[in-house]
Design an enzyme around this catalytic site. Structure first.
Site, PDB file in Angstrom:
ATOM      1  N   ASN A  87      38.664  31.741  43.626  1.00 28.10           N
ATOM      2  CA  ASN A  87      37.938  31.346  42.147  1.00 28.10           C
ATOM      3  C   ASN A  87      39.425  31.902  41.092  1.00 28.10           C
ATOM      4  OD1 ASN A  87      35.692  29.268  41.369  1.00 28.10           O
ATOM      5  ND2 ASN A  87      35.468  30.565  43.355  1.00 28.10           N
ATOM      6  N   HIS A 115      47.760  53.847  47.684  1.00 24.26           N
ATOM      7  CA  HIS A 115      49.341  54.695  47.179  1.00 24.26           C
ATOM      8  C   HIS A 115      48.948  55.614  48.482  1.00 24.26           C
ATOM      9  CE1 HIS A 115      51.208  52.738  43.953  1.00 24.26           C
ATOM     10  NE2 HIS A 115      50.028  52.481  43.195  1.00 24.26           N
ATOM     11  N   THR A 167      33.169  50.210  49.063  1.00 25.64           N
ATOM     12  CA  THR A 167      34.127  51.218  49.646  1.00 25.64           C
ATOM     13  C   THR A 167      33.617  51.635  50.513  1.00 25.64           C
ATOM     14  OG1 THR A 167      32.653  52.923  48.772  1.00 25.64           O
ATOM     15  CG2 THR A 167      34.485  52.401  46.922  1.00 25.64           C
ATOM     16  N   LYS A 168      32.531  51.103  51.782  1.00 26.69           N
ATOM     17  CA  LYS A 168      32.318  51.125  52.654  1.00 26.69           C
ATOM     18  C   LYS A 168      32.226  49.741  53.316  1.00 26.69           C
ATOM     19  CE  LYS A 168      30.532  56.253  52.206  1.00 26.69           C
ATOM     20  NZ  LYS A 168      29.291  56.962  52.856  1.00 26.69           N
ATOM     21  N   LYS A 185      19.160  45.474  50.957  1.00 28.20           N
ATOM     22  CA  LYS A 185      18.172  44.636  51.452  1.00 28.20           C
ATOM     23  C   LYS A 185      19.682  43.808  52.580  1.00 28.20           C
ATOM     24  CE  LYS A 185      17.261  40.198  48.918  1.00 28.20           C
ATOM     25  NZ  LYS A 185      16.578  39.757  48.402  1.00 28.20           N
TER      26      LYS A 185
END
Length: 528
Positions: A87, A115, A167-168, A185
């Site tokens: 989008n 970086h 981030t994981k 959940k």
């Protein structure tokens, strides 16, 4: 006065049907992108010319994949599956792989690059860039303004909440949110046990455990004994049939094992490879898939696949008896499509499948969604051929059907045909002819889904009642018939398809691996 403003609507709402002029402009724009950066476009894909695409290393857009105006794609290596949407105000950068049915809401950022910062004595901007890549699996919804960083994989069927910073890795079927994002959940969490579907889920789970405990007894059934010891065989002979060996293999592998008779995998592979014939018939399916689930493949390519292409293949397809033998014609295409798949995957076939799918798309009936026609005795017989044809082609290669909604109309009418389903009866082929097409069409549309699900639930209840302890299922499903390998393999697979169609297949604890498997086997990406 404001016509220029309204003319931009398609750029922000590409899911609306374009005018002829807009469609032609899109073709010209895609051609320019193809020339500029080698982009590949699936059928009916759309990239707004008001989106910003710069320094594109690779861009593959699947069927119906849409990029809205004001999205920014830069320094990008992208592979996107079918029915994805990006989008407005999204950012995609670095290495990114999207499965099919991925929806990315406005403002989301997928940054598959980073970086380098390992050396604290060197300014960060002077250190090398790194890129592990981002993978978004099938059927994922990424909420507005979410951020996904390099190295992350988001599992299939997950939802990333608006504003989340991922981030994981995110496991499949997750709802994840927050900064940093955490799993909130599991989408498969049981609904309250008072709901009918929760009760059905529990019954499927109990059944799956029962079959797992009894499958060895099923494979060692007295039905398959001879004077020389147990052997999977045609009941009329003392020798094994190809179908029997393969049914036994597929049942065992559903539960993580091999048939007890042949614990040596290599010997079983050699035996199955020795059963391969060059002619393209049902054995292409049984032998080929059984070898594949054992981690092997047929010993040599099918020469007819290489011989039949272009005009020769078109002539062969046209020569099928679509008027009076819809099922056999569909079966012939199923066998050819499966041989093509095996040649492509294992031997690098020169036959790309373009002729096959071009002919099929051009010859589907837009009124019924079918290929075969009534033979004068049964108006709905073409549904039987539709299953076989689409199983080895559209389902196997992950390609969209030409008329899924019209097909659903025809299939649901067929499900009410008393010649096949009188008094809640219906053998394995009758039920499979309905549920596999419904399951396949549902990948493209939710049309009449409630009716299909009601039929599927009714069939699940009926099937669970007809299981024969330590024997399996009969092909006819009724208690007056003896259970066997073919019936057991088919009904186990049908149960999975029915349960998957209504969203509770995970309860079974197994899934089909062979002829009736549900995963896409070999995806063809065809440029416009």
């Amino acid at each position: 006065m404001y016509q220029d403003y309204f003319d931009q609507e398609i750029e922000y709402l590409p899911w609306k049907k374009p005018t002829w002029e807009e469609a032609e402009e899109q073709k010209r724009w895609q051609a320019a992108l193809q020339e500029r950066c080698g982009a590949v476009f699936g059928a009916e894909s759309f990239v707004s010319h008001q989106a910003h695409l710069y320094d594109i290393q690779q861009a593959v857009f699947g069927t119906h994949t849409q990029i809205c105006a004001d999205a920014l794609l830069r320094t990008l290596t992208l592979t996107a599956g079918d029915y994805c949407s990006v989008n407005s105000f999204c950012l995609l950068q670095g290495k990114i792989t999207l499965g099919s049915y991925v929806r990315i809401a406005p403002g989301a950022k997928l940054i598959g690059a980073n970086h380098g910062h390992a050396d604290p004595d060197v300014p960060i901007f002077k250190q090398p860039h790194t890129s592990v890549g981002i993978t978004i699996e099938d059927d994922v919804w990424i909420g507005a303004n979410a951020v996904i960083v390099d190295g992350v994989t988001v599992g299939a069927h997950s939802i990333i909440a608006a504003g989340a910073v991922v981030t994981k890795d995110v496991p499949p079927y997750s709802v994840a949110g927050g900064c940093p994002a955490k799993r909130i959940k599991d989408r498969r969490a049981k609904a309250p046990s008072t709901t009918p579907r929760a009760a059905l889920r529990e019954k499927l789970a109990a059944f799956g455990k029962t079959v797992k405990n009894q499958y060895e007894a099923i494979l060692a059934s007295k039905e398959y004994e001879t004077e020389n010891g147990r052997i999977y065989k045609n009941l009329s002979t003392a020798e094994p049939t190809v179908r029997a060996w393969c049914d036994a293999t597929e049942i065992a592998v559903m539960f993580g094992a091999l048939p007890r008779l042949v614990p040596d995998r290599e010997k079983l592979i050699q035996k199955l490879q020795g059963m391969q014939k060059d002619e393209i018939d049902y054995d292409v399916l049984t032998v080929g898939y059984s070898l594949e689930i054992l981690g092997a493949h047929v010993a040599q390519p099918y020469s007819d696949v290489e011989r039949l292409d272009g005009m020769a293949l078109a002539g062969w397809l046209a020569a099928r008896d679509w008027d009076t033998k819809a099922w056999q014609s569909g079966a012939d295409v199923d066998h050819f499509g499966t041989a093509l798949y095996q040649n492509l995957k294992y031997f690098g076939s020169s036959n790309t499948g373009d002729t096959l799918f071009g002919w099929l798309n051009n010859h589907a009936d837009p009124a019924t969604g079918m290929w075969g026609r009534p033979d004068g005795t049964d108006f709905l017989l073409p549904v039987n051929g539709f299953y076989r044809l689409t199983r080895g082609t559209y389902a196997q290669f992950g390609i969209n059907l030409p008329y899924p909604e019209r097909a659903i109309d025809t299939i649901l009418a067929h499900s009410k045909n008393t010649n096949y389903f009188r008094d809640d009866r219906g053998n394995a082929c009758h039920v499979l002819d309905v549920i596999h097409p419904l399951w396949l069409c549902a990948k493209q549309t939710g049309y009449r889904r409630a009716e299909g699900e009601a039929w599927a639930e009714k069939q699940i209840v009926r099937i669970l009642q007809k299981y024969q302890e330590n024997k399996g299922f009969s092909f006819e499903l009724e208690p007056e018939y003896e259970a066997g390998l073919q019936g057991t393999e088919m009904w186990l697979s049908i149960l999975y398809l029915l349960a998957d169609y209504i969203g509770i297949a995970d309860a079974l604890g197994y899934y089909p691996h062979g002829v009736h498997r549900t995963n896409v086997a070999y995806r063809l990406i065809q440029p416009v």
